[in-house]
Design a protein around this motif. Structure first.
Motif, short mmCIF file in Angstrom:
data_model
loop_
_atom_site.label_atom_id
_atom_site.label_comp_id
_atom_site.label_asym_id
_atom_site.label_seq_id
_atom_site.Cartn_x
_atom_site.Cartn_y
_atom_site.Cartn_z
N VAL A 81 0.92 -1.05 -0.15
CA VAL A 81 0.01 0.00 -0.02
C VAL A 81 0.74 1.12 -0.07
O VAL A 81 0.54 2.25 -0.42
N GLU A 82 2.00 1.21 0.52
CA GLU A 82 3.10 2.35 0.78
C GLU A 82 3.14 3.06 -0.56
O GLU A 82 3.39 4.17 -0.62
N ARG A 83 3.15 2.22 -1.41
CA ARG A 83 3.56 2.87 -3.01
C ARG A 83 2.49 4.11 -3.41
O ARG A 83 3.08 4.67 -4.31
N HIS A 84 1.42 4.04 -2.71
CA HIS A 84 0.43 5.06 -2.90
C HIS A 84 0.29 6.27 -2.06
O HIS A 84 -0.57 7.02 -1.77
N ALA B 75 5.43 9.35 -3.31
CA ALA B 75 5.02 10.69 -4.20
C ALA B 75 6.18 11.68 -4.09
O ALA B 75 6.47 12.23 -4.90
N VAL B 76 6.90 11.86 -2.87
CA VAL B 76 7.74 12.73 -2.47
C VAL B 76 9.09 12.52 -3.17
O VAL B 76 9.75 13.57 -3.77
N LEU B 77 9.12 11.17 -3.49
CA LEU B 77 10.58 10.95 -4.12
C LEU B 77 10.34 11.23 -5.59
O LEU B 77 11.57 11.53 -6.28
N GLU B 78 9.27 11.38 -6.20
CA GLU B 78 8.98 11.69 -7.89
C GLU B 78 9.30 13.29 -7.75
O GLU B 78 9.61 13.64 -9.03
N THR B 79 9.38 14.20 -6.73
CA THR B 79 9.37 15.32 -6.79
C THR B 79 11.04 15.94 -6.44
O THR B 79 11.18 17.12 -6.64
N VAL B 80 11.84 14.94 -6.26
CA VAL B 80 13.10 15.31 -5.76
C VAL B 80 14.04 16.21 -6.81
O VAL B 80 13.89 15.63 -8.02
N GLN B 81 14.83 17.13 -6.61
CA GLN B 81 15.48 17.98 -7.57
C GLN B 81 16.80 17.86 -6.97
O GLN B 81 17.21 17.78 -5.83
N PRO B 82 17.88 17.94 -7.69
CA PRO B 82 19.31 17.84 -7.38
C PRO B 82 19.47 18.73 -6.28
O PRO B 82 19.00 20.02 -6.32
N GLY B 83 20.20 18.46 -5.43
CA GLY B 83 20.70 19.17 -4.19
C GLY B 83 19.46 19.38 -2.84
O GLY B 83 19.84 19.66 -1.91
N GLY C 115 19.17 12.84 -7.79
CA GLY C 115 20.19 13.89 -7.15
C GLY C 115 20.01 14.35 -6.01
O GLY C 115 20.51 15.55 -5.61
N GLY C 116 19.15 13.72 -4.99
CA GLY C 116 18.94 14.12 -3.65
C GLY C 116 20.42 14.30 -2.94
O GLY C 116 21.10 13.25 -3.25
N ALA C 117 20.62 15.03 -2.17
CA ALA C 117 21.84 15.36 -1.44
C ALA C 117 22.13 14.72 -0.12
O ALA C 117 23.13 14.41 0.45
N GLY C 118 20.90 14.55 0.52
CA GLY C 118 21.12 14.06 1.98
C GLY C 118 19.63 13.56 2.66
O GLY C 118 18.67 14.30 1.93
N ILE C 119 19.56 13.08 3.77
CA ILE C 119 18.17 12.72 4.34
C ILE C 119 18.48 12.94 5.85
O ILE C 119 19.38 12.40 6.54
#
Length: 263
Positions: free
Chosen positions: A92-95, A100-108, A136-140
């Motif tokens: 279910v988590e895939r929805h 969703a947030v991972l599809e919006t990641v921009q470099p940095g 392109g994510g920089a950190g978590i």
């Protein structure tokens, strides 16, 4: 006998929740903050009136790493059985907001996750961290736990968390709820587009609108600390050089002018 969970009425809410549009900080601001430690950023923010910038709790997965980037926010919320519960929940988590947030990641981007310091929710695992890095994510920064720690460490992506767990994200008491919303992490408020400065001392949230003030204040602070270390190594008295007195401030300005002239 029927499962009582299946008889629960469903609330009229659409998940995941997404906040409004936000503006990321400029590349120049991020580059200038690369030279500012989290300790200096925290101290300068305190002097500017922001007294809760430190994200208390998360520690670096790999000591010695550092990140400066734009905050991309993810909010977990407590589970409730009429919204999310039961077998098959990992699928279910895939929805949810986590995917969703991972599809919006921009470099940095630095992904900042509100998880209430949960000891049982593995908010990020190897596959998701791998995808985040590829985008392109920089950190978590997680106010909670991660899983697959060895694999994430091998990826080389800087991560700050309160520890590790074998659980997947919604296996216990939380559920990925919203993204691009304000989050509370380790006692600090983080808005989408704020700047995260994180190193071995921990993560600090710099309000985007205050970045220039922090940079200006930090540049002077970092420079006079170099001068003070040099003098202390030469045998000077601590009280004369940390912090600077009016007299040693004049000495520092002369020292700085010599360095600038030598460039």
């Amino acid at each position: 006998m029927s499962n009582p969970v299946t008889q629960l009425s469903q609330p009229s809410i659409s998940l995941p929740v997404r906040g409004g549009e936000f503006t990321r900080p400029g590349a120049e601001e991020l580059e200038r903050l690369q030279r500012v430690s989290s300790a200096t950023a925290c101290a300068k923010l305190h002097g500017l009136g922001i007294t809760h910038s430190f994200v208390e709790g998360p520690r670096p997965l790999t000591p010695g790493q550092r990140v400066v980037g734009s905050a991309l926010t993810l909010q977990f919320m407590p589970q409730r059985e009429d919204l999310a519960s039961g077998l098959g929940q990992e699928y279910v988590e895939r929805h949810t907001a986590l995917w969703a947030v991972l599809e919006t990641v921009q470099p940095g981007d630095v992904l900042v996750i509100q998880a209430y310091g949960s000891r049982f929710s593995g908010c990020i695992g190897d596959i998701l961290a791998r995808y985040f890095k590829r985008k392109g994510g920089a950190g978590i920064v997680v106010d909670g736990r991660i899983r697959d720690a060895d694999r994430i460490r091998d990826l080389g992506i800087p991560v700050w968390s309160t520890g590790t767990t074998p659980h997947y994200a919604s296996q216990s008491e939380l559920f990925p709820w919203a993204y691009d919303v304000p989050v509370a992490v380790g006692g600090a408020l983080c808005l989408p587009g704020d700047i995260v400065v994180a190193d071995d001392d921990g993560p600090v949230v710099v309000p985007q609108g205050m970045a220039d003030d922090v940079i200006t204040a930090a540049q002077d602070h970092e420079e006079w600390e170099v001068f003070s270390r040099e003098r202390l190594d030469q045998g000077a008295r601590l009280s004369d050089y940390y912090p600077l007195t009016p007299d040693t401030r004049e000495e520092y300005e002369a020292w700085r002018s010599t360095r600038v002239a030598g460039l």
